[in-house]
Design a protein around this motif. Structure first.
Motif, short mmCIF file in Angstrom:
data_model
loop_
_atom_site.label_atom_id
_atom_site.label_comp_id
_atom_site.label_asym_id
_atom_site.label_seq_id
_atom_site.Cartn_x
_atom_site.Cartn_y
_atom_site.Cartn_z
N PRO A 163 -12.74 -64.96 -3.05
CA PRO A 163 -12.31 -65.33 -4.71
C PRO A 163 -13.78 -64.56 -5.61
O PRO A 163 -14.03 -64.24 -6.94
CB PRO A 163 -11.99 -66.40 -5.01
N ARG A 164 -14.82 -64.52 -4.49
CA ARG A 164 -16.53 -64.06 -5.44
C ARG A 164 -16.23 -63.64 -5.73
O ARG A 164 -17.65 -62.52 -5.54
CB ARG A 164 -17.44 -65.07 -4.30
N PHE A 165 -15.90 -62.44 -4.75
CA PHE A 165 -16.00 -61.26 -4.43
C PHE A 165 -15.97 -60.17 -5.67
O PHE A 165 -16.68 -59.24 -5.91
CB PHE A 165 -15.23 -60.00 -3.37
N PRO A 166 -14.98 -60.40 -6.34
CA PRO A 166 -15.32 -59.45 -7.69
C PRO A 166 -16.56 -59.94 -8.06
O PRO A 166 -17.01 -58.49 -9.27
CB PRO A 166 -14.52 -59.40 -8.18
N ALA A 167 -17.11 -60.94 -8.88
CA ALA A 167 -18.41 -61.39 -9.23
C ALA A 167 -19.05 -60.59 -8.64
O ALA A 167 -20.62 -60.12 -9.32
CB ALA A 167 -18.34 -62.30 -10.00
N MET A 168 -19.21 -60.74 -7.57
CA MET A 168 -20.63 -60.45 -6.41
C MET A 168 -21.39 -58.72 -7.21
O MET A 168 -21.60 -57.88 -7.03
CB MET A 168 -20.20 -59.98 -5.28
N MET A 169 -19.33 -57.66 -6.87
CA MET A 169 -19.62 -56.11 -6.70
C MET A 169 -19.88 -55.86 -8.41
O MET A 169 -20.58 -54.82 -8.11
CB MET A 169 -18.18 -56.12 -6.74
N ASP A 170 -19.52 -56.94 -8.74
CA ASP A 170 -19.66 -56.38 -11.05
C ASP A 170 -21.30 -56.68 -10.59
O ASP A 170 -21.56 -55.87 -11.80
CB ASP A 170 -19.00 -56.98 -11.44
N ARG A 171 -21.87 -57.35 -10.53
CA ARG A 171 -23.29 -57.70 -10.74
C ARG A 171 -24.22 -56.63 -9.63
O ARG A 171 -24.91 -55.87 -10.54
CB ARG A 171 -23.38 -59.35 -10.20
N ASP A 172 -23.35 -55.83 -8.74
CA ASP A 172 -24.29 -55.49 -8.03
C ASP A 172 -24.49 -54.10 -8.36
O ASP A 172 -25.18 -52.92 -8.56
CB ASP A 172 -23.92 -55.49 -6.42
N LEU A 173 -22.59 -53.78 -8.53
CA LEU A 173 -22.31 -52.43 -9.11
C LEU A 173 -23.24 -52.28 -10.57
O LEU A 173 -23.81 -51.11 -11.08
CB LEU A 173 -21.10 -52.04 -10.02
N SER A 174 -23.53 -52.95 -11.53
CA SER A 174 -24.68 -52.76 -12.77
C SER A 174 -26.24 -52.81 -12.82
O SER A 174 -26.81 -52.51 -12.60
CB SER A 174 -24.67 -54.25 -13.83
N ARG A 175 -26.51 -52.74 -10.72
CA ARG A 175 -27.53 -52.61 -11.13
C ARG A 175 -27.75 -51.37 -10.06
O ARG A 175 -29.26 -50.92 -9.50
CB ARG A 175 -27.80 -53.93 -10.06
N THR A 176 -27.13 -50.49 -10.20
CA THR A 176 -27.31 -49.52 -9.57
C THR A 176 -27.70 -48.17 -10.49
O THR A 176 -27.54 -48.38 -11.77
CB THR A 176 -26.09 -48.99 -8.55
N THR A 177 -27.91 -47.25 -10.09
CA THR A 177 -27.70 -45.96 -10.93
C THR A 177 -27.18 -44.93 -10.68
O THR A 177 -26.83 -44.86 -9.20
CB THR A 177 -29.28 -45.34 -11.01
N VAL A 178 -27.05 -43.34 -10.73
CA VAL A 178 -26.13 -42.90 -10.46
C VAL A 178 -27.34 -42.08 -9.32
O VAL A 178 -26.18 -41.54 -8.40
CB VAL A 178 -25.81 -41.54 -11.63
N GLU A 179 -28.23 -41.69 -9.66
CA GLU A 179 -29.25 -41.41 -7.84
C GLU A 179 -28.50 -41.99 -6.37
O GLU A 179 -28.79 -41.59 -5.98
CB GLU A 179 -30.33 -40.60 -8.28
N SER A 180 -29.17 -43.68 -7.27
CA SER A 180 -28.75 -43.91 -6.21
C SER A 180 -27.16 -44.80 -5.37
O SER A 180 -27.01 -44.67 -3.48
CB SER A 180 -29.54 -45.88 -6.19
N PHE A 181 -26.65 -44.91 -6.46
CA PHE A 181 -25.18 -44.47 -5.83
C PHE A 181 -24.93 -43.82 -5.18
O PHE A 181 -24.55 -43.06 -3.70
CB PHE A 181 -23.75 -44.47 -7.34
#
Length: 264
Positions: A163-181
């Motif tokens: 159940p923690r996974f959605p919050a984890m992914m949302d946090r990590d997605l907010s820290r990426t850039t289009v180039e690293s993605f």
């Protein structure tokens, strides 16, 4: 919170415990945070390090490339700067691919290799991940990041039952850039380690969840065929994020492998 400065940017990492070192490597779009429960367990027995790759988490994001080979170089630099001559590498997904690539290119650095739901061949990635490795698709997703993050939250129960996974992914997605993605998944999509697997002579472990819908769960097969000293562990109820879905069982199996003495 700790960091080192490399010739290509700041690298954030966390460390916990005492004893012999073990290095944990996250997968695409992830960060060290996915290893927190594993670190809490292993830290009672090992000095456990978990880093953020360039372009992810709290590490630097001012680079031109984010290829698998860049992350191999990063782990090597990380070990050199921290005075870690040789250690087991434990990698999830893309991190496992990096672990095996480092074992091939710098065998003196890696005493054991553990991969968790990792692609040995990039074509084993789920179709949406392969699409994300094309520039037009990546830019479209980033220009619609709010919608994309909402879509990931909706899809999360089908990817990982923690159940923690959605919050984890949302946090990590907010820290990426289009180039690293874009550049990291594009590089992973093109990767094929099969021709070099026989060069890996160290004890190796592949842990795969039978319900993995991110990387084909049969990616253990090229490992078993290509690496001379390999063991495969199957978790029938787990998906791609084994360490989150089956943390107790995963940690016990991992520790048992790490505890085994190296051959003389």
């Amino acid at each position: 919170m700790s960091s080192i400065t490399t010739d290509q940017g700041i690298v954030h990492y966390e460390v916990y415990g005492r004893g012999r070192p073990v290095i944990l490597l996250h997968g695409w779009l992830g960060s060290w945070g996915l290893w927190q429960e594993t670190m809490a367990y292993l830290g009672a027995f090992y000095r456990t390090y978990a880093m953020d790759f360039w372009g992810f988490g709290e590490s630097g994001k001012k680079r031109e490339t984010y290829a698998v080979q860049d992350f191999v170089s990063l782990v090597n630099q990380f070990m050199l700067q921290l005075g870690i001559e040789r250690a087991p590498l434990v990698g999830h997904s893309m991190g496992g691919t990096v672990s095996l690539a480092l074992a091939i290119q710098h065998p003196e650095r890696v005493s054991k290799a553990v991969v968790v739901g990792s692609p040995i061949v990039g074509s084993s990635l789920a179709f949406p991940l392969k699409l994300a490795g094309y520039r037009p698709i990546a830019f479209l997703l980033f220009n619609m990041m709010g919608l994309f993050r909402a879509g990931v939250r909706v899809a999360s129960p089908f990817i990982c039952r923690d159940p923690r996974f959605p919050a984890m992914m949302d946090r990590d997605l907010s820290r990426t850039t289009v180039e690293s993605f874009l550049l990291s998944i594009a590089s992973l999509r093109r990767t094929d380690l099969r021709p070099s697997l026989s060069q890996i002579k160290i004890p190796s472990l592949g842990i795969y969840g039978a319900r993995d819908n991110i990387v084909h769960p049969a990616q253990w097969q090229p490992m078993q065929k290509g690496i001379p000293n390999v063991r495969i562990e199957h978790l029938p109820q787990a998906g791609h994020f084994v360490m989150l879905e089956e943390p107790g069982e995963f940690s016990r199996r991992l520790k048992a492998f790490l505890d085994e003495k190296l051959p003389a």
